[in-house]
Design a protein around this motif. Structure first.
Motif, mmCIF file in Angstrom:
data_model
loop_
_atom_site.group_PDB
_atom_site.id
_atom_site.type_symbol
_atom_site.label_atom_id
_atom_site.label_comp_id
_atom_site.label_asym_id
_atom_site.label_seq_id
_atom_site.Cartn_x
_atom_site.Cartn_y
_atom_site.Cartn_z
ATOM 1 N N LEU A 133 -54.783 3.698 20.109
ATOM 2 C CA LEU A 133 -54.388 4.345 18.997
ATOM 3 C C LEU A 133 -55.185 3.629 17.830
ATOM 4 C CD1 LEU A 133 -53.448 6.830 17.053
ATOM 5 C CD2 LEU A 133 -51.231 5.544 16.785
ATOM 6 N N VAL A 134 -56.159 4.225 17.075
ATOM 7 C CA VAL A 134 -56.728 3.538 16.092
ATOM 8 C C VAL A 134 -56.572 4.176 14.663
ATOM 9 C CG1 VAL A 134 -58.936 2.611 14.919
ATOM 10 C CG2 VAL A 134 -58.564 2.605 17.463
ATOM 11 N N LEU A 135 -56.129 3.774 13.655
ATOM 12 C CA LEU A 135 -55.567 4.185 12.163
ATOM 13 C C LEU A 135 -56.516 3.823 11.337
ATOM 14 C CD1 LEU A 135 -51.703 3.672 12.895
ATOM 15 C CD2 LEU A 135 -52.956 5.696 13.240
ATOM 16 N N ASP A 136 -57.772 4.274 11.158
ATOM 17 C CA ASP A 136 -58.692 3.922 9.929
ATOM 18 C C ASP A 136 -58.227 4.099 8.869
ATOM 19 O OD1 ASP A 136 -60.802 2.588 9.141
ATOM 20 O OD2 ASP A 136 -62.260 4.896 9.630
ATOM 21 N N GLU A 137 -58.718 3.452 7.794
ATOM 22 C CA GLU A 137 -58.334 3.525 6.552
ATOM 23 C C GLU A 137 -56.762 3.720 6.314
ATOM 24 O OE1 GLU A 137 -60.299 2.759 4.204
ATOM 25 O OE2 GLU A 137 -62.154 3.356 4.957
ATOM 26 N N ALA A 138 -56.075 2.680 6.917
ATOM 27 C CA ALA A 138 -54.577 2.826 7.100
ATOM 28 C C ALA A 138 -53.992 2.681 5.899
ATOM 29 C CB ALA A 138 -54.144 1.879 8.095
#
Length: 464
Positions: free
Chosen positions: A126-131
């Motif tokens: 799971l990648v959370l971009d602009e977290a």
């Protein structure tokens, strides 16, 4: 060490980041990759996704405006991944049929809407971009992310601490639940001592706790070959009539705030509203009192700067927080016969991508961009000048904007002009930037940090 199928050569620090993420994934911990804007967080992440492709499907959650960029970058650098944007075909099937080697890209908005369906699946990565979009743990968005099941959780953010240490707690709690304790316990042990009392001991303890799970490299540390960035504060002197207008607006704001009950819990909100009115007035009097028809000195100074840049064959990105101010600036460019591109939060995704491509091709000498819409997901190395038309509270947002031009692929020195109306609230905002930067960088580099602004500190900005 490079994963098979990656169509890019990783720089040494990028290879280090890839290995670091792989190590944490194998150990079962979540991670924050917090490299500066423009250092290639996306390509490092795609390398990781290729290495983990056989473990199961991957899910990237990103702001709507960045989803198309993720698809394009994955097709370019990791073509063996079967990448797709959620919603481009039958949604239920996209989730149900996701398998090893698949990469599904979803916006935070659509994830929230279909949270239950996403939570029913197991995701290898799971990648959370602009977290930083998850900095408030109480939001439905953060809660929806918390329901997802994943073998490895990775957050990407150049600004993991935007305004206060609670930002970091919220993100880290999604990656490694319980690591920093409960929100209230974190406030007692770390946030209050660091932000209010500037406790070195508390800061050191927090850094020791998060250091294994947070990797940050700055441009200065790893890119000696990146052209320099020069920042210039361009003070704009208003005429007597405009200066009198700004002073009258300030005094009126002070009077309205003085009438507020000090015990009112909305104090900080009310003060911010007054300060925003003054910020708009400092951009141009027409934004605060259109009936006066008074043209501000800043738009005139901007036009002169724009003409000078174009005549010298430079290209510039122009950022403002206020879309109506951008339109006033655009009107000056139209009158001067200068060509430009325009982008704000209402620009459709397809048009956004086309305008970026057009600017990169040389269509237009200036690109007017709202700070919120353009702070991430744009690669605009055709520009070698950046104009911050109105200083924003949080310098991290400005840094993100500057990073659109000052990044990998930029071959020329980048010059940043920050337009500040002399004698206005803007001068005091620029003075705040030092403390705001310290709050974010203090945790990451071990230096002293600043504190979030309280209502009484905001009121001080209005004092004569």
């Amino acid at each position: 060490v490079r994963p098979p199928g990656l169509q890019a050569t990783l720089r040494p620090y990028q290879l280090e980041g890839y290995v670091w993420m792989c190590r944490l994934a194998e150990a079962g911990f979540g991670a924050i990759l917090a490299d500066d804007m423009g250092l290639g967080k996306t390509v490092q992440t795609l390398a990781l996704l290729l290495a983990r492709a056989a473990d199961g499907p991957a899910l990237v959650v990103a702001p709507t405006s960045v989803c198309a960029n993720w698809l394009a970058e994955s097709q370019r650098f990791a073509p063996s991944l079967r990448a797709a944007v959620y919603g481009d075909s039958e949604r239920a099937a996209q989730i149900a049929q996701a398998a090893a080697g698949d990469l599904l890209i979803v916006s935070y908005a659509l994830l929230l809407r279909d949270a239950e369906a996403f939570a029913e699946r197991d995701w290898a990565t799971l990648v959370l971009d602009e977290a930083q979009a998850l900095k408030n743990a109480a939001t439905q968005r953060a809660k929806a992310v918390g329901t997802l099941r994943a073998g490895f959780r990775l957050a990407l953010s150049g600004t993991p601490v935007e305004n206060r240490l609670a930002d970091l707690w919220s993100i880290m709690n999604l990656l490694n639940p319980g690591l920093l304790g409960s929100a209230s316990r974190f406030g007692e042990r770390f946030a209050a001592p660091i932000e209010r009392q500037r406790s070195d001991a508390a800061r050191a303890r927090l850094r020791r706790l998060v250091a294994p799970f947070l990797l940050r490299r700055t441009k200065a540390q790893v890119l000696a070959d990146l052209p320099p960035r020069t920042e210039i504060v361009h003070r704009v002197e208003p005429g007597p009539e405009e200066r009198a207008f700004l002073e009258a607006a300030r005094r009126s704001a002070v009077e309205r705030i003085a009438a507020i009950d000090p015990a009112d819990s909305r104090n900080a909100f009310n003060v911010l509203a007054e300060l925003t009115r003054l910020r708009r007035a400092a951009c141009d009097p027409r934004l605060a009192a259109p009936e006066l028809g008074m043209v501000g000195a800043k738009v005139q100074a901007f036009e002169a700067l724009a003409v000078e840049l174009v005549e010298a064959q430079h290209k510039a990105l122009v950022f403002s927080q206020f879309t109506d101010f951008l339109k006033l600036l655009g009107a000056r460019l139209d009158a001067a016969g200068l060509k430009y591109q325009y982008l704000d939060g209402s620009t459709p995704a397809a048009a956004r991508a086309e305008r970026v491509a057009a600017f990169q091709r040389g269509e237009g000498d200036l690109f007017l961009i709202s700070l919120k819409a353009g702070g991430f997901g744009l690669n605009l190395t055709a520009a070698d000048y950046v104009v911050i038309a109105d200083p924003w509270w949080n310098p991290a947002a400005e840094d993100q904007a500057m990073g659109r031009a000052h990044r990998i692929g930029q071959a020329r020195p980048v010059t940043v002009y920050r337009l500040v109306t002399a004698g206005s609230i803007e001068e005091r905002i620029v003075g705040l930037h030092h403390d705001k930067r310290e709050l974010a960088e203090g945790l990451l580099s071990g230096q002293d940090g600043g504190a979030p602004l309280r209502a009484d500190e905001l009121i001080e900005l209005l004092r004569d």
